[in-house]
Design a protein around this motif. Structure first.
Motif, short mmCIF file in Angstrom:
data_model
loop_
_atom_site.label_atom_id
_atom_site.label_comp_id
_atom_site.label_asym_id
_atom_site.label_seq_id
_atom_site.Cartn_x
_atom_site.Cartn_y
_atom_site.Cartn_z
N SER A 284 0.81 -1.22 0.00
CA SER A 284 0.00 0.00 0.00
C SER A 284 0.84 1.27 0.00
CB SER A 284 -0.94 0.01 1.21
OG SER A 284 -0.20 -0.02 2.42
N GLY A 285 2.17 1.14 0.06
CA GLY A 285 3.05 2.28 -0.03
C GLY A 285 3.36 2.96 1.28
N ILE A 286 2.84 2.45 2.40
CA ILE A 286 3.14 3.04 3.70
C ILE A 286 4.61 2.85 4.03
CG2 ILE A 286 2.61 2.92 6.17
CD1 ILE A 286 -0.25 2.14 5.39
N TYR A 287 5.13 1.67 3.71
CA TYR A 287 6.57 1.43 3.73
C TYR A 287 7.02 1.16 2.30
CZ TYR A 287 6.65 1.05 8.82
OH TYR A 287 6.56 1.31 10.16
N LYS A 288 8.20 1.57 1.98
CA LYS A 288 8.73 1.35 0.64
C LYS A 288 9.45 0.02 0.52
CE LYS A 288 10.34 4.79 -1.74
NZ LYS A 288 9.21 5.04 -2.64
N ALA A 289 9.95 -0.51 1.62
CA ALA A 289 10.68 -1.77 1.57
C ALA A 289 10.81 -2.34 2.97
CB ALA A 289 12.06 -1.58 0.95
N ALA A 290 11.03 -3.65 3.02
CA ALA A 290 11.31 -4.36 4.28
C ALA A 290 12.21 -5.53 3.94
CB ALA A 290 10.01 -4.84 4.93
N PHE A 291 13.38 -5.60 4.58
CA PHE A 291 14.35 -6.62 4.20
C PHE A 291 15.38 -6.82 5.29
CE2 PHE A 291 15.54 -2.48 2.59
CZ PHE A 291 16.84 -2.32 3.03
N PRO A 292 15.97 -8.01 5.38
CA PRO A 292 17.15 -8.22 6.23
C PRO A 292 18.40 -7.74 5.49
CG PRO A 292 16.49 -10.29 5.24
CD PRO A 292 15.47 -9.28 4.81
#
Length: 954
Positions: A284-292
């Protein structure tokens, strides 16, 4: 888990500050004034203290150091994680920390807490087109989500981007208590004690010189120490092999635990519907990315001596072109990327090794046909001017197509001798056995990896998907435990969903079949147009005319249109398949991936193989004869094979598809991520080079994607289908596959190591639904190859002629021979019997008769244009050949499957031995604890009794 102290405190704070979604920023004066009214004060050292029920409530403010805990104004312990009742006010997020200048640091700014995950978002206040309402809504959701993360025990630290001040990186650390809690919840297996079982030496260990060349140098990548493992339990903490709390959970396990939490934390509740999970927030664009994070740069090792430099080692010993001949470091791949990635590369490597044998046999069969092509009698007759040059063939379409001489197919017949030989039959039988050996030995190898990587009982460990858990509203009685449990829908609802999903998949498969039929109709219609427009001079001196024939032009344009339609439908169906699988709501991630795999593969199977099946089994098979041709839709005359035959056309099709697909995929896999990363670096870096932290370097890499590994598998399984389903027409297919796979392994390794962010490590016991798919292809391959030899090639008609029709009573030759075969396979047709007369015969003076390929009686015969006895002999021989070949190969496959156990005796013994020793170890430790406790209790009782009796005795 949620802390009880926070539950009560949340209500009190919520009454003053409002809900988490509407709480103000803690930096504002309004927050300070309200906090003061309820006993919360902002301290100069950057901490927030709450004087309520001895509970220390704190958050980090800009520039603050490691938090210190205080209760009722008294100084507490120095370490945040050691504070007894430390909670953070819901809605507050750790504030901006300056980058400390260490580009490869994997820790918070305190240098103690390891970064287990990174979230990235864009600061709405610094956007150019700032939409206040939408941005505030996103900010509230993100604030609520991060509050709940802190609620769940995670620790957060935010840092603004060095290159783009709009970006904010939220670094996440999971403390020891959180890791232990969720390790027990997720049933993660962890080390108990070092594994002291001795491994037997292999018979191949004698080839030490070869092993040293192919194996990875153990001085560079050290072998992993093996342990006895068991599902983690906090109550048995002392039983586990804990030497250092910082390294007991390796980085992959830490990231997996944090992702498990991130996927289940809610960020909004509206109309009693919970919205949760980092995946929805990213989409939804609230966060641009999530990663280790990657642990270091791939091109040089980290300066931090505590960093294992696994990414650098993987690039140097696995992804670099100079390591192309070496075996893969599977244990390190598994350790760094997780079992799911590890099992893929293990399967791909094993498949490539097995292709070596198939390629050797295939090349030998090809050389057999190539060396014996000059002994091909029927090809000599086609090329002979006195035989093939005098035979006039019927036109291949109505009105516009010309008559043609048989000897113009001389070049095609010579090529056909290479592929349509006895060696092809031998190779087809061999591949039927090879595919069984490959699948059976892979099962054994897979069982070894399950033992070595601790995934034997993975199905018991796997947790339900968060999307499944959120929909569990129906209560049912478990048949085994007889206890209540929640499920997302009833049995009737499950059946309805299954029917709807199956109908949707069937609709899309029918749609692609309809597109294939449309392409066939296109081929039939434009063939007439090209026949009218292209030159018809038969002297063969024009090089353009030689290659740009009506058949070639039709095939090229049809292939381009087919490719465009395939790509469009593929893009649409990918989204539809995900929607269908989401609607189906599988319980675990493995079930989800298997369900999606089956849906996608059924579509791709029709997509990729339809043209080959059409050429092999339908084209030129139902054309009638020149006086009564078969028409599609009553309008389009059915397409005939090229003058060289359909087998050569199928061989050409396979060569183009396999070669072109391999070249295109490898170029795309190398260039596309490299160009995207290059553009990204060009946009973000201007002027002089800027030192960027590890999390920002990884953010500018490409995302592997949810279906990234699926397409890697699909590419190889489609290739596996070409190698097995149609190998009777192209013996060099395994060689092409072998060369492609050697490059594919290193290209995939290079791509994952250098161009993509680190993926969330996932567990996997096997290759999932791809195993039964390969088994299905192996069964189907026996049928398709038998039918290709019987109906597409001319092998059976040649054998029938050689053994029956070359000698009396049907033939005139005194001995078995192939002489006269060509004339025997052609039937005579009277030009006067054309319903739609073609243009005049350019070969005037040669009579009013022409020939065509079929086994029919000549004009004037009582059964003119009916199938003759040769035709029925050939049909009987073809059916007999299919039955015999299928039964022989299936019998061999069954015997091999029965004789080769799925799990080797050695591996089975190891599994049983480890289970026994693990249970014994846990039992002995439990007895020691009980004995120790009983001793303490006995001493206490004896002491109490002694104290009680001593006054009486005195």
């Amino acid at each position: 888990m949620l802390w009880p102290a926070l539950e009560n405190f949340d209500q009190m704070v919520g009454s003053k500050f409002g809900t988490r979604e509407s709480q103000p920023d803690f930096r504002s004066p309004e927050f300070a004034a309200t906090a003061k009214s309820i006993g919360v004060s902002l301290q100069r050292n950057g901490m927030v203290f709450c004087r309520i029920r001895e509970t220390c409530v704190q958050t980090r403010l800009p520039g603050s150091e490691l938090p210190t805990c205080a209760a009722n104004g008294r100084a507490g312990k120095s370490a945040w994680s050691q504070c007894a009742n430390v909670v953070l006010i819901p809605g507050l997020i750790l504030q901006n920390e300056e980058f400390n200048g260490k580009p490869n640091s994997l820790y918070f700014n305190d240098g103690q807490r390891r970064i287990d995950f990174v979230l990235v978002y864009e600061d709405e206040s610094r956007k150019e087109n700032n939409k206040k309402g939408a941005n505030e809504k996103q900010r509230r959701k993100r604030r609520a989500y991060e509050s709940n993360l802190i609620h769940d025990g995670l620790q957060l630290e935010a840092t603004r981007s060095v290159l783009d001040d709009k970006l904010v990186f939220v670094k996440i650390h999971a403390p020891w208590e959180v890791l232990c809690t969720y390790a027990e919840l997720m049933h993660i297996k962890l080390p108990l004690k070092p594994n002291d079982l001795k491994t037997r030496s292999s018979a191949f260990d004698n080839f030490n010189w070869l092993g040293k060349v192919l194996q990875v140098d153990e001085s560079i990548i050290k072998p992993e120490q093996e342990f006895f493992t068991a599902p983690f339990e906090r109550s048995r903490m002392n039983d586990f092999y804990i030497r250092d709390k910082d390294t007991f959970f390796n980085p992959a396990t830490r990231s997996r635990i944090v992702y498990f939490i991130l996927s289940r934390i809610k960020y909004q509740v509206s109309d009693n519907v919970k919205k949760f999970g980092i995946n929805k927030l990213v989409s939804s664009g609230i966060y641009k990315a999530a990663f280790p994070l990657h642990d270091c740069n791939f091109s040089y090792p980290s300066e931090d001596f505590t960093c294992p430099n696994e990414r650098y080692l993987l690039y140097r010993e696995w992804a670099h072109p100079r390591s192309i001949y070496k075996k893969q470091p599977l244990d390190l791949i598994r350790k760094y990327y997780g079992e799911k990635i590890g099992i893929y590369f293990a399967w791909l490597g094993y498949y490539t090794q097995m292709l070596l044998l198939a390629a050797i046999v295939g090349v030998a069969c090809f050389l057999y046909g190539y060396l014996n092509r000059n002994n091909c009698t029927w090809s000599k007759e086609v090329c002979d001017p006195n035989i093939g040059g005098t035979i006039i063939m019927c036109p291949q379409c109505d009105r516009l197509c010309p008559f043609w001489k048989l000897n113009i197919t001389c070049e095609s017949s010579q090529k056909l001798c290479i592929f349509d030989s006895f060696g092809t039959l031998v190779f087809a039988v061999f591949m039927g056995v090879w595919v069984t050996l490959f699948l059976e030995f892979w099962k054994r190898r897979q069982a070894e990896l399950e033992y070595e990587w601790d995934t034997v009982e993975l199905q018991q460990e796997e947790q339900p998907r968060p999307e499944y858990e959120a929909r569990c509203t129906h209560v049912v009685i478990n048949e085994i435990t007889q206890e209540e449990e929640r499920v997302p829908f009833t049995t009737w609802g499950k059946c309805i969903r299954a029917v709807l999903c199956a109908s949707a998949v069937l609709f899309w498969i029918l749609l692609i079949i309809a597109s294939v039929i449309g392409i066939i109709v296109y081929r039939l219609s434009v063939f007439i147009v090209f026949s009218a427009k292209l030159p018809k001079n038969l002297n063969g001196t024009d090089p353009i005319q030689k290659y740009l024939t009506p058949q070639t032009a039709t095939s090229i344009t049809a292939s381009v249109i087919s490719f465009v339609i395939i790509m469009i439908l593929n893009t649409i169906y990918e989204k539809v398949a995900i929607m269908i699988t989401n609607f189906e709501l599988p319980r675990t991630q493995t079930d989800y991936e298997n369900s999606l795999t089956m849906k996608m593969f059924l579509f791709q199977f029709v997509n990729y193989y339809s043209s080959c099946f059409y050429i092999a089994f339908f084209k030129g098979k139902f054309v009638g004869y020149p006086g009564d041709p078969v028409y599609w839709l009553g309008k389009y005359r059915n397409e005939e094979c090229d003058p060289g035959g359909c087998l050569l056309e199928l061989t050409t099709q396979l060569l183009i598809i396999m070669g072109g697909k391999a070249i295109w995929n490898n170029i795309q896999e190398v260039l596309l991520p490299w160009v995207k990363n290059l553009i990204g670096r060009y946009r973000t870096v201007s002027g002089s080079e800027v030192v960027t932290p590890r999390w920002e370097q990884d953010y500018h890499l490409q995302l592997m994607g949810r279906l990234g590994l699926f397409y890697e598998y699909l590419e190889m399984i489609i290739q596996f289908g070409f190698v097995t389903l149609f190998v009777a027409s192209f013996p060099l297919a395994p060689l092409l596959a072998l060369v492609n796979n050697i490059l594919e392994i290193r290209v995939d390794a290079w791509k994952m190591t250098t161009q993509y962010r680190r993926m969330v490590p996932e567990k996997a016991q096997d290759i999932g639904a791809w195993q039964p798919i390969m088994q299905g292809i192996a069964i189907l391959a026996v049928v398709t190859n038998a039918m290709i030899i019987a109906f597409t090639s001319d092998m059976i008609p040649r054998l029938v002629y050689y053994w029956s029709f070359s000698v009396p009573p049907y033939g005139d030759h005194p001995h078995y021979t192939m002489e006269g075969y060509i004339n025997n396979t052609l039937s005579i047709f009277n030009i006067a019997d054309f319903k739609n007369r073609s243009k005049g015969n350019p070969y005037t003076g040669l009579g009013n008769y022409t020939t065509y390929r079929d086994f029919r009686y000549p004009p004037g015969h009582p059964q003119e244009y009916k199938h003759n006895i040769y035709y029925w002999h050939v049909i009987a021989a073809k059916l007999a050949f299919i039955i015999v070949m299928e039964h022989v190969i299936y019998s061999v496959k069954f015997i091999l499957s029965y004789a080769i156990p799925d799990v080797s005796k050695r591996t089975r013994s190891k599994i049983k031995r480890e289970k026994y020793l693990t249970q014994k170890l846990l039992h002995e430790n439990h007895l020691k604890d009980m004995t120790k406790n009983m001793g303490v209790i006995a001493e206490t009782i004896m002491g109490a009794a002694d104290n009680h009796l001593r006054p009486k005795l005195e």
